[in-house]
Design a protein around this motif. Structure first.
Motif, PDB file in Angstrom:
ATOM      1  N   GLN A 176      49.038  40.589  39.940  1.00 43.79           N
ATOM      2  CA  GLN A 176      48.040  39.552  40.196  1.00 43.79           C
ATOM      3  C   GLN A 176      46.637  40.133  40.015  1.00 43.79           C
ATOM      4  OE1 GLN A 176      48.533  36.373  40.915  1.00 43.79           O
ATOM      5  NE2 GLN A 176      50.746  36.345  41.301  1.00 43.79           N
ATOM      6  N   PRO A 177      45.633  39.289  39.739  1.00 45.40           N
ATOM      7  CA  PRO A 177      44.255  39.788  39.679  1.00 45.40           C
ATOM      8  C   PRO A 177      43.810  40.314  41.036  1.00 45.40           C
ATOM      9  CG  PRO A 177      44.306  37.384  39.533  1.00 45.40           C
ATOM     10  CD  PRO A 177      45.721  37.844  39.482  1.00 45.40           C
ATOM     11  N   THR A 178      42.903  41.305  41.021  1.00 38.53           N
ATOM     12  CA  THR A 178      42.375  41.875  42.262  1.00 38.53           C
ATOM     13  C   THR A 178      41.840  40.757  43.143  1.00 38.53           C
ATOM     14  OG1 THR A 178      41.780  43.883  41.070  1.00 38.53           O
ATOM     15  CG2 THR A 178      40.745  43.533  43.217  1.00 38.53           C
ATOM     16  N   SER A 179      42.258  40.765  44.424  1.00 38.04           N
ATOM     17  CA  SER A 179      41.986  39.622  45.305  1.00 38.04           C
ATOM     18  C   SER A 179      40.500  39.409  45.559  1.00 38.04           C
ATOM     19  CB  SER A 179      42.717  39.797  46.635  1.00 38.04           C
ATOM     20  OG  SER A 179      42.312  40.997  47.273  1.00 38.04           O
ATOM     21  N   GLY A 186      23.586  41.348  37.868  1.00 41.91           N
ATOM     22  CA  GLY A 186      23.157  42.154  36.730  1.00 41.91           C
ATOM     23  C   GLY A 186      24.199  43.121  36.240  1.00 41.91           C
ATOM     24  N   THR A 187      25.297  43.292  37.007  1.00 40.39           N
ATOM     25  CA  THR A 187      26.382  44.176  36.571  1.00 40.39           C
ATOM     26  C   THR A 187      27.501  43.315  35.989  1.00 40.39           C
ATOM     27  OG1 THR A 187      27.358  44.185  38.796  1.00 40.39           O
ATOM     28  CG2 THR A 187      25.767  45.916  38.284  1.00 40.39           C
ATOM     29  N   ASN A 188      28.637  43.957  35.663  1.00 47.16           N
ATOM     30  CA  ASN A 188      29.749  43.257  35.014  1.00 47.16           C
ATOM     31  C   ASN A 188      30.963  43.187  35.934  1.00 47.16           C
ATOM     32  OD1 ASN A 188      28.126  43.184  32.704  1.00 47.16           O
ATOM     33  ND2 ASN A 188      28.939  45.132  31.966  1.00 47.16           N
ATOM     34  N   ALA A 189      31.794  42.175  35.723  1.00 43.31           N
ATOM     35  CA  ALA A 189      33.035  42.023  36.488  1.00 43.31           C
ATOM     36  C   ALA A 189      34.144  41.624  35.535  1.00 43.31           C
ATOM     37  CB  ALA A 189      32.868  40.962  37.576  1.00 43.31           C
ATOM     38  N   SER A 190      35.390  41.974  35.902  1.00 42.20           N
ATOM     39  CA  SER A 190      36.539  41.536  35.112  1.00 42.20           C
ATOM     40  C   SER A 190      37.722  41.302  36.033  1.00 42.20           C
ATOM     41  CB  SER A 190      36.901  42.567  34.035  1.00 42.20           C
ATOM     42  OG  SER A 190      37.323  43.782  34.625  1.00 42.20           O
ATOM     43  N   PHE A 191      38.564  40.346  35.637  1.00 43.29           N
ATOM     44  CA  PHE A 191      39.814  40.050  36.343  1.00 43.29           C
ATOM     45  C   PHE A 191      40.935  40.119  35.328  1.00 43.29           C
ATOM     46  CE2 PHE A 191      36.627  37.696  38.833  1.00 43.29           C
ATOM     47  CZ  PHE A 191      36.877  38.200  40.088  1.00 43.29           C
ATOM     48  N   SER A 192      42.044  40.784  35.701  1.00 41.32           N
ATOM     49  CA  SER A 192      43.172  40.938  34.779  1.00 41.32           C
ATOM     50  C   SER A 192      44.464  40.507  35.444  1.00 41.32           C
ATOM     51  CB  SER A 192      43.302  42.401  34.324  1.00 41.32           C
ATOM     52  OG  SER A 192      42.208  42.778  33.519  1.00 41.32           O
ATOM     53  N   SER A 250      54.271  26.309  33.402  1.00 41.42           N
ATOM     54  CA  SER A 250      53.104  27.171  33.590  1.00 41.42           C
ATOM     55  C   SER A 250      53.112  27.721  35.004  1.00 41.42           C
ATOM     56  CB  SER A 250      51.824  26.378  33.350  1.00 41.42           C
ATOM     57  OG  SER A 250      51.788  25.906  32.025  1.00 41.42           O
ATOM     58  N   LEU A 251      52.416  28.858  35.176  1.00 41.21           N
ATOM     59  CA  LEU A 251      52.384  29.500  36.491  1.00 41.21           C
ATOM     60  C   LEU A 251      50.953  29.919  36.793  1.00 41.21           C
ATOM     61  CD1 LEU A 251      54.223  30.483  38.816  1.00 41.21           C
ATOM     62  CD2 LEU A 251      54.383  32.676  37.641  1.00 41.21           C
ATOM     63  N   PRO A 252      50.384  29.434  37.915  1.00 40.68           N
ATOM     64  CA  PRO A 252      49.030  29.867  38.279  1.00 40.68           C
ATOM     65  C   PRO A 252      49.067  31.187  39.029  1.00 40.68           C
ATOM     66  CG  PRO A 252      49.777  28.194  39.812  1.00 40.68           C
ATOM     67  CD  PRO A 252      50.889  28.384  38.815  1.00 40.68           C
ATOM     68  N   SER A 253      48.092  32.024  38.773  1.00 45.30           N
ATOM     69  CA  SER A 253      47.981  33.290  39.516  1.00 45.30           C
ATOM     70  C   SER A 253      47.402  33.014  40.892  1.00 45.30           C
ATOM     71  CB  SER A 253      47.057  34.253  38.767  1.00 45.30           C
ATOM     72  OG  SER A 253      45.706  33.812  38.862  1.00 45.30           O
ATOM     73  N   ASN A 254      47.410  34.045  41.720  1.00 50.39           N
ATOM     74  CA  ASN A 254      46.682  33.974  42.987  1.00 50.39           C
ATOM     75  C   ASN A 254      45.190  33.864  42.697  1.00 50.39           C
ATOM     76  OD1 ASN A 254      49.137  34.377  44.208  1.00 50.39           O
ATOM     77  ND2 ASN A 254      48.804  36.545  44.636  1.00 50.39           N
ATOM     78  N   GLY A 255      44.443  33.334  43.649  1.00 49.24           N
ATOM     79  CA  GLY A 255      42.991  33.275  43.512  1.00 49.24           C
ATOM     80  C   GLY A 255      42.378  34.656  43.718  1.00 49.24           C
TER      81      GLY A 255
END
Length: 443
Positions: A176-179, A186-192, A250-255
């Motif tokens: 799951q993506p990091t909770s 001004g910085t960057n973020a990513s969810f995988s 389809s399957l939704p990930s956790n928020g």
């Protein structure tokens, strides 16, 4: 085809074949109805029955009836409904292949290619008209499910058309993506997300709103969503809908929550330089934006605290009251810290110049009485920054003319005095701005 034959002897023999007691004639599929051999072609189940022949000789010989001969007709195997040619399912679901057929004493044997299937594991109905596989797994996929339908001998078995089973793997999210991520603007973020399944597609969302690759967003339809140069407006809950090949659901990930703290930014720097006279009050101020701001004023790298003449050391405004010479410095600054992980910001340095106030420690001699033709002098001792002197007679400024010297020094000299020099003398002692001038006592 079927045939019945008889061999008989006698004079002038004639033959009449019968079905039960009904005489047969050469019609339809019957030939030889009045011969020693009866032939039935392309027989149907309606032809089943008991057959006999009456053999007659020349008169007056009696006729003879043969023994009865039974004809059993089994219905040939015929498939009226073939299995569905192709079925596509998602792993974990159930599938059935069915056929309908006509014939006598039918039996069924389902196969995968030429491999006979049995009622084991996830398979049931392997020897019925309907084969069921529940639940299906990837290994069940094949292009050649078929059924062999056998009737009562001597009818020939019939094999159905092949039926294909396509199995798409169900969507499974293994990572799951990091909770929660907390970052600074001004910085960057990513969810995988890591998922398995057939023909996977991805759609990232903020809440229930689909995202697209616009603005600071990339990877909106990939396994990794990237947000660059984030702002506080990017704060929110992110999730991804992972879809597989139809008919898999389809399957939704956790928020996954993104918290964006506003970076520290100084909008107003402290005044670069302030010059004061000792004993006065001074303030250094700043304005800044950011999340959860705290302030720490410093003198160089020395942290200031609310002690002595200092207040506001942890606010937007530092106040020193009253200032003394020791407070002079070129590097007052404030360290402004926001909520982690935002980086603290240090203001520009601000200089504080302290000029000592003018203080007369020794006044000129109050009264001097001398004789004309002699000399006189008045002196003063004073402290302060950048002192200057201006002697006066009454309110008239003196200058170094005639018998006067030292008119702008700490000592005024009058040589070869005359009675006209008699009068009241004083000196104005001035310091560096903004310190006030001080006038001595009259002498």
């Amino acid at each position: 085809n079927a045939s019945f034959s008889i061999i008989a002897t006698g004079t002038g023999l004639t033959y009449q074949w019968r079905k039960g007691t009904t005489n047969l004639s050469n019609t339809g599929n019957i030939t030889g109805a009045t011969t020693a051999t009866l032939n039935l072609s392309n027989v149907a189940t309606s032809d089943a029955g008991s057959y006999n022949v009456i053999v007659s000789g020349a008169s007056p010989c009696s006729s003879v009836t043969s023994n009865a001969a039974t004809l059993l007709v089994n219905q040939a195997v015929a498939i009226s409904t073939q299995p569905i040619s192709t079925q596509t399912l998602c792993t974990g679901n159930s599938v059935s292949f069915s056929t309908t057929a006509t014939g006598t004493g039918l039996t069924y044997q389902w196969r995968k290619g030429t491999t006979v299937l049995n009622n084991t594991g996830n398979i049931t109905g392997a020897t019925t008209s309907t084969l069921t596989i529940n639940p299906v797994v990837s290994a069940d996929a094949a292009s050649d499910y078929n059924v062999v339908i056998t009737g009562t001998a001597p009818c020939t078995p019939v094999t159905s058309n092949n039926a294909a089973l396509v199995i798409n793997d169900a969507v499974v999210i293994s990572t799951q993506p990091t909770s929660t991520q907390t970052i600074c603007s001004g910085t960057n973020a990513s969810f995988s997300v890591i998922a398995t399944g057939t023909g996977l597609t991805y759609q990232w969302r903020k809440g229930t709103t689909n995202l697209s690759n616009t603005g600071n967003i990339t990877g909106a339809t990939t396994a990794t969503l990237n947000l660059s140069n984030v702002a506080t407006s990017d704060t929110g809950s992110y999730n991804v809908i992972v879809s597989g090949a139809s008919p898999c659901s389809s399957l939704p990930s956790n928020g996954a929550t993104l918290v964006v703290n506003q970076a520290v930014a100084i909008s107003t720097q402290p005044i670069t330089t302030q010059t004061l006279c000792a004993g006065n009050s001074v303030s250094f101020s700043t304005t800044a934006t950011g999340t959860g701001l705290t302030y720490q004023w410093r003198k160089g790298t020395t942290v200031l605290t609310n002690t002595g003449n200092i207040s506001g050391a942890n606010t937007t405004t530092l106040t020193i009251n009253p200032v003394v010479s020791a407070d002079a410095a070129s590097d007052y600054n404030v360290v402004i810290t926001g909520t982690a992980p935002c980086t603290a910001v240090t203001s520009n340095n601000a200089a504080l110049v302290i000029n000592d106030a003018v203080v007369i420690s020794t006044q000129p001699a109050a009264t001097q009485t001398i004789c004309s033709g002699t000399n006189a002098s008045f002196s003063i001792i004073a402290t302060g920054t950048g002192l200057t002197y201006q002697w006066r007679k009454g309110t008239t400024n003196l200058s170094n003319t005639g018998n006067i010297t030292g008119a702008t020094t700490a000592t005024l000299n009058l040589s070869n005095v005359a009675t006209s020099d008699a009068g009241s003398y004083n000196v104005i002692v001035s310091g560096a701005s903004p310190c006030s001038s001080v006038t001595s006592n009259a002498a």
